[in-house]
Design an enzyme around this catalytic site. Structure first.
Site, PDB file in Angstrom:
ATOM      1  N   GLU A  68       0.823  -1.204   0.000  1.00  0.00           N
ATOM      2  CA  GLU A  68       0.000   0.000   0.000  1.00  0.00           C
ATOM      3  C   GLU A  68       0.862   1.261   0.000  1.00  0.00           C
ATOM      4  O   GLU A  68       0.574   2.231  -0.709  1.00  0.00           O
ATOM      5  CB  GLU A  68      -0.933   0.007   1.219  1.00  0.00           C
ATOM      6  CG  GLU A  68      -1.891  -1.170   1.266  1.00  0.00           C
ATOM      7  CD  GLU A  68      -1.376  -2.344   2.075  1.00  0.00           C
ATOM      8  OE1 GLU A  68      -2.187  -3.001   2.742  1.00  0.00           O
ATOM      9  OE2 GLU A  68      -0.149  -2.605   2.038  1.00  0.00           O
ATOM     10  N   SER A  91      16.237 -43.138 -10.018  1.00  0.00           N
ATOM     11  CA  SER A  91      15.096 -42.219 -10.149  1.00  0.00           C
ATOM     12  C   SER A  91      15.432 -40.932 -10.885  1.00  0.00           C
ATOM     13  O   SER A  91      14.571 -40.058 -11.011  1.00  0.00           O
ATOM     14  CB  SER A  91      14.574 -41.862  -8.753  1.00  0.00           C
ATOM     15  OG  SER A  91      15.566 -41.172  -8.005  1.00  0.00           O
ATOM     16  N   ARG A  97       9.878 -25.264  -4.764  1.00  0.00           N
ATOM     17  CA  ARG A  97      10.795 -25.238  -3.610  1.00  0.00           C
ATOM     18  C   ARG A  97      10.995 -23.810  -3.112  1.00  0.00           C
ATOM     19  O   ARG A  97      10.955 -23.538  -1.921  1.00  0.00           O
ATOM     20  CB  ARG A  97      12.163 -25.799  -4.010  1.00  0.00           C
ATOM     21  CG  ARG A  97      12.330 -27.278  -3.974  1.00  0.00           C
ATOM     22  CD  ARG A  97      13.765 -27.650  -4.324  1.00  0.00           C
ATOM     23  NE  ARG A  97      13.933 -29.092  -4.431  1.00  0.00           N
ATOM     24  CZ  ARG A  97      15.049 -29.685  -4.838  1.00  0.00           C
ATOM     25  NH1 ARG A  97      16.090 -28.937  -5.187  1.00  0.00           N
ATOM     26  NH2 ARG A  97      15.113 -31.000  -4.898  1.00  0.00           N
ATOM     27  N   THR A 111      16.215 -41.180   1.375  1.00  0.00           N
ATOM     28  CA  THR A 111      16.387 -40.433   0.126  1.00  0.00           C
ATOM     29  C   THR A 111      17.701 -39.678   0.123  1.00  0.00           C
ATOM     30  O   THR A 111      18.394 -39.606  -0.894  1.00  0.00           O
ATOM     31  CB  THR A 111      15.208 -39.457  -0.066  1.00  0.00           C
ATOM     32  OG1 THR A 111      13.997 -40.200  -0.175  1.00  0.00           O
ATOM     33  CG2 THR A 111      15.394 -38.614  -1.314  1.00  0.00           C
ATOM     34  N   ASP A 158      20.157 -40.684  -2.914  1.00  0.00           N
ATOM     35  CA  ASP A 158      20.268 -39.726  -4.020  1.00  0.00           C
ATOM     36  C   ASP A 158      21.297 -38.626  -3.797  1.00  0.00           C
ATOM     37  O   ASP A 158      21.697 -37.955  -4.757  1.00  0.00           O
ATOM     38  CB  ASP A 158      18.912 -39.063  -4.289  1.00  0.00           C
ATOM     39  CG  ASP A 158      17.846 -40.058  -4.728  1.00  0.00           C
ATOM     40  OD1 ASP A 158      18.212 -41.179  -5.132  1.00  0.00           O
ATOM     41  OD2 ASP A 158      16.649 -39.710  -4.663  1.00  0.00           O
ATOM     42  N   LEU A 210      18.980 -30.167  -2.650  1.00  0.00           N
ATOM     43  CA  LEU A 210      17.768 -29.516  -2.141  1.00  0.00           C
ATOM     44  C   LEU A 210      17.777 -28.005  -2.329  1.00  0.00           C
ATOM     45  O   LEU A 210      17.019 -27.287  -1.684  1.00  0.00           O
ATOM     46  CB  LEU A 210      17.530 -29.847  -0.652  1.00  0.00           C
ATOM     47  CG  LEU A 210      17.349 -31.322  -0.303  1.00  0.00           C
ATOM     48  CD1 LEU A 210      16.969 -31.452   1.168  1.00  0.00           C
ATOM     49  CD2 LEU A 210      16.295 -31.988  -1.179  1.00  0.00           C
ATOM     50  N   GLU A 237       9.427 -33.682  -0.009  1.00  0.00           N
ATOM     51  CA  GLU A 237       9.767 -34.276  -1.307  1.00  0.00           C
ATOM     52  C   GLU A 237      10.016 -35.783  -1.264  1.00  0.00           C
ATOM     53  O   GLU A 237      10.365 -36.370  -2.269  1.00  0.00           O
ATOM     54  CB  GLU A 237      10.991 -33.565  -1.892  1.00  0.00           C
ATOM     55  CG  GLU A 237      10.735 -32.121  -2.277  1.00  0.00           C
ATOM     56  CD  GLU A 237      11.733 -31.609  -3.302  1.00  0.00           C
ATOM     57  OE1 GLU A 237      12.073 -32.338  -4.251  1.00  0.00           O
ATOM     58  OE2 GLU A 237      12.188 -30.459  -3.148  1.00  0.00           O
TER      59      GLU A 237
END
Length: 380
Positions: A72, A188, A204, A216, A220, A224, A310
């Site tokens: 504003e 994956s 994200r 994970t 992997d 992130l 995730e």
């Protein structure tokens, strides 16, 4: 003889509809401005404002970042003297309290704004209708409700936090047509194409934190981080009951990483993480499984307004089974993997009426992949 095809529409109705369309257009512009602050305003909401005089926009503004000027004020600065007698469109009730910035209501009243249109009341206990009351007492015509649904969707994280005191949880995964998130060997990367992964990075950046399970993290070794788009870098949270995560894992960023471990975890390992400026927070567990209720309590204590979960499959299943998810976002690639790791494990569902059903579903295409998102808990 009177022409039977002649319109019986009440006089002036076309003018009313034209004004309604114009008002909606101005609020749409305010919403688009607000969205520019996505990912940067937390713990504040995203707000955009448009000042209009005689059908012409004379001032625009949005809240860029917590601690900076509110929408504003930015719009009024741009409008200057033209704000006197004008109408302001804003997607949330103006604040009426002193925080890191002065109350917006004071500035609006002083500017000479004649009319204000906002989408809905701010549930923050410091505002919650007080802003509108002050403006009306000052003689400003205030109307509430224009584009309310769209405004609530935009600020669903903030509204949920303010009304429940707990973080908004978005569960996201990418799967094949037959519901697999990895092959039988655990491979994956990557199920979806680059366009879908780019959008996942965008999502994200819209959250305060990204959360995964230690399985994970070990399989992997993800970073992130937000890399494929420009945006806010969220905190990294790992559910790691036994503190198996390596200090050399790519996701570990001192000052930006939190590990939630079991209360039985080795105190010396907890201390070692803390020395490296990584928070290790013990929470209740059943054996090697953290209680989701305790995880939510920890995330709340950490003041995360929104968390992007995730995976992997075990973590996603735990949150779904606990009924803790607010939104699901699922990317589906046009591939079939056959035997592999399922996206979601056993939820104890035996009949269709027990199924988790999404509401307010949206479908979007990214390259050859589809993204389906919808609410699965209480909406904002």
């Amino acid at each position: 003889m009177m022409n039977s095809s002649r319109s019986t529409r009440p006089a002036g109705s076309s003018g009313v509809r034209l004004r309604e369309r114009q008002e909606a257009r101005f609020m749409d512009e305010a919403l688009a401005l607000a969205a520019k602050g996505r990912g940067y305003t937390s713990p504040n909401p995203m707000v955009g404002a448009v000042v209009v005089k005689n059908g012409t926009v004379v001032g625009r503004g949005y809240h860029r970042q917590a601690g900076l000027a509110h929408a504003e004020v930015v719009a009024l600065d741009e409008a200057g003297e033209a704000a006197r007698g004008a109408t302001m469109y804003v997607n949330l009730e103006p604040c009426s309290h002193h925080g890191r910035t002065p109350p917006c209501t004071d500035r609006i009243i002083a500017s000479g704004i004649e009319r204000l249109v906002c989408s809905h009341i701010d549930p923050d206990e410091r505002v919650n209708g007080r802003g509108i009351e002050l403006l009306r007492k000052a003689g400003i015509d205030v109307q509430v409700g224009l584009r309310e649904r769209e405004a609530r969707r935009l600020n669903e994280h903030f509204l949920h936090w303010k009304t429940t005191g707990t973080p908004w949880l978005t569960l996201k995964w990418a799967q094949s047509l037959d519901g697999r998130v990895a092959t039988s060997t655990g491979n994956s990367q990557w199920i979806t194409g680059e366009e879908a992964r780019t959008h996942a990075h965008r999502l994200r950046s819209w959250h305060d934190a990204v959360l995964i399970g230690v399985g994970t993290a070990l399989a992997d070794d993800p970073r992130l981080t937000v890399r494929m788009v420009e945006g806010h870098q969220p905190y990294h949270v790992v559910l790691d009951p036994g503190l198996r995560l390596s200090p050399n894992a790519r996701l570990v960023e001192p000052g930006n990483t939190v590990i939630l471990c079991a209360e039985s975890a080795d105190p010396q390992r907890i201390a070692a993480w803390e020395r490296n400026d990584v928070q290790a927070v013990p929470v209740r567990s059943h054996g090697d499984v953290l209680e989701i209720e305790a995880v939510l309590e920890a995330l709340t204590a950490l003041r995360f307004q929104s968390v992007f979960v995730e995976g992997g499959s075990r973590t996603l299943t735990s949150f779904l089974k606990a009924g803790a998810a607010n939104r699901l976002t699922v990317f589906i690639a046009p591939i079939i993997l056959g035997e592999g790791i399922p996206a979601v494990g056993d939820l104890g569902i035996e009949t269709l009426d027990q199924a988790i059903r999404l509401r307010e579903v949206e479908v979007e295409r990214f390259g050859n992949d589809l993204c389906i998102t919808g609410l699965c808990g209480a909406g904002p």
